[in-house]
Design an enzyme around this catalytic site. Structure first.
Site, PDB file in Angstrom:
ATOM      1  N   ASP A 239      15.290  61.356  90.154  1.00  0.00           N
ATOM      2  CA  ASP A 239      15.976  61.472  91.272  1.00  0.00           C
ATOM      3  C   ASP A 239      17.793  61.525  90.868  1.00  0.00           C
ATOM      4  OD1 ASP A 239      16.360  62.082  93.880  1.00  0.00           O
ATOM      5  OD2 ASP A 239      16.263  60.094  94.524  1.00  0.00           O
TER       6      ASP A 239
ATOM      7  N   CYS B 277       2.021  58.867 108.371  1.00  0.00           N
ATOM      8  CA  CYS B 277       1.358  59.814 107.826  1.00  0.00           C
ATOM      9  C   CYS B 277       0.157  58.848 107.367  1.00  0.00           C
ATOM     10  CB  CYS B 277       1.880  60.081 106.227  1.00  0.00           C
ATOM     11  SG  CYS B 277       0.919  61.145 105.333  1.00  0.00           S
TER      12      CYS B 277
ATOM     13  N   CYS C  40       8.426  60.110 109.321  1.00  0.00           N
ATOM     14  CA  CYS C  40       7.530  61.121 109.140  1.00  0.00           C
ATOM     15  C   CYS C  40       6.776  60.414 108.113  1.00  0.00           C
ATOM     16  CB  CYS C  40       7.915  62.347 108.704  1.00  0.00           C
ATOM     17  SG  CYS C  40       9.318  62.292 107.399  1.00  0.00           S
TER      18      CYS C  40
ATOM     19  N   CYS D 140      -3.245  67.907 103.467  1.00  0.00           N
ATOM     20  CA  CYS D 140      -2.883  67.639 104.949  1.00  0.00           C
ATOM     21  C   CYS D 140      -3.834  68.348 106.132  1.00  0.00           C
ATOM     22  CB  CYS D 140      -1.516  68.454 105.336  1.00  0.00           C
ATOM     23  SG  CYS D 140      -0.103  67.653 104.429  1.00  0.00           S
TER      24      CYS D 140
HETATM   25  S1  SF4 Z   1       1.714  63.274 108.491  1.00  0.00           S
HETATM   26 FE1  SF4 Z   1       1.004  63.338 106.203  1.00  0.00          FE
HETATM   27  S2  SF4 Z   1      -0.944  64.358 106.280  1.00  0.00           S
HETATM   28 FE2  SF4 Z   1      -0.177  64.631 108.381  1.00  0.00          FE
HETATM   29  S3  SF4 Z   1       0.766  66.760 108.203  1.00  0.00           S
HETATM   30 FE3  SF4 Z   1       2.218  65.329 107.848  1.00  0.00          FE
HETATM   31  S4  SF4 Z   1       2.326  65.023 105.670  1.00  0.00           S
HETATM   32 FE4  SF4 Z   1       0.259  66.028 106.050  1.00  0.00          FE
HETATM   33  S1  SF4 Z   2      11.055  61.735 110.610  1.00  0.00           S
HETATM   34 FE1  SF4 Z   2      11.284  62.787 108.614  1.00  0.00          FE
HETATM   35  S2  SF4 Z   2      12.245  64.820 108.969  1.00  0.00           S
HETATM   36 FE2  SF4 Z   2      12.367  63.425 110.976  1.00  0.00          FE
HETATM   37  S3  SF4 Z   2      14.678  62.593 110.665  1.00  0.00           S
HETATM   38 FE3  SF4 Z   2      13.102  61.168 110.123  1.00  0.00          FE
HETATM   39  S4  SF4 Z   2      13.093  61.712 107.632  1.00  0.00           S
HETATM   40 FE4  SF4 Z   2      14.013  63.570 108.686  1.00  0.00          FE
END
Ligand code: SF4
Ligand code: SF4
Length: 199
Positions: A16, A131, A127, A70
């Site tokens: 990174d 998941c 996000c 996914c």
């Molecule tokens: S939440 Fe995770 S598994 Fe579901 S679409 Fe998004 S990245 Fe893929």
């Molecule tokens: S949920 Fe993911 S894409 Fe949406 S604002 Fe937060 S980090 Fe960015």
């Protein structure tokens, strides 16, 4: 070790620390796949992982690319409070809380971001939190250096909103959060404090 084996080899390494396409290479190397939220997901650990890479002039055999798992899931797209995942695998940085709270040096956050921070002052993990791969497979690190720094954890939102440059220097020393400069901490915390959603 590699250099001792092949002294004429050239190399660079990154964790990174530079603008390289490490997510693409991680998928090609079979470490994981790029999820619809655009982060690399490992079947073993989920997406809260760090990628490190060694770029070398050595000719090496290729690995097998990882397959995508996914499936029909769209949880990350639905959960993003600012609609930043504009289509699967595409994040619009202009709408992303993580971009605005960490990278943007603008004196004020755009209203659409400020109103939807949901308490985030440094990055955003929504996000990734939703998941299923993280919910099932993410594990706390056992590496002490990766643990959150305690002085930062004790800092209140009100203190962050008026953080002095000196306090910032003290609190963020040795932390990746030092990337966020004192004026950005103040801007972000003030935006959270005045956001109706946080109330
Ligand atoms: S939440 Fe995770 S598994 Fe579901 S679409 Fe998004 S990245 Fe893929
Ligand atoms: S949920 Fe993911 S894409 Fe949406 S604002 Fe937060 S980090 Fe960015």
């Amino acid at each position: 070790w590699l250099q001792s084996q092949v002294p004429e080899m050239h190399y660079r390494w990154y964790v990174d620390t530079g603008p390289v396409q490490d997510k693409v290479w991680a998928e090609q190397a079979g470490i994981g796949w790029i999820g619809k939220h655009s982060n690399v997901i490992s079947r073993q650990y989920g997406s809260w992982i760090l990628l490190g890479e060694l770029i070398t002039t050595l000719e090496l055999p290729g690995d097998r690319p990882h397959t995508n798992h996914c499936g029909t899931c769209t949880r990350c797209l639905a959960a993003c409070p600012t609609g930043a995942i504009v289509e699967p695998y595409v994040v619009d940085a202009n709408r992303c809380i993580a971009y605005h709270t960490i990278e943007s040096r603008a004196p004020k956050l755009p209203p659409a971001i400020a109103a939807n921070l949901q308490g985030w002052v440094a990055g955003c993990d929504i996000c990734q939190e939703v998941c299923p791969w993280n919910q099932r497979f993410a594990q706390p690190t056992d590496v002490a250096d990766f643990a959150p720094r305690s002085p930062l954890l004790k800092t209140s939102l009100e203190e962050l909103a008026t953080l002095s440059d000196e306090a910032w220097d003290e609190l963020t020393r040795g932390s990746a959060l030092r990337r966020i400069k004192p004026e950005q901490w103040r801007r972000n915390a003030q935006a959270v404090l005045s956001s109706s959603r946080y109330d």
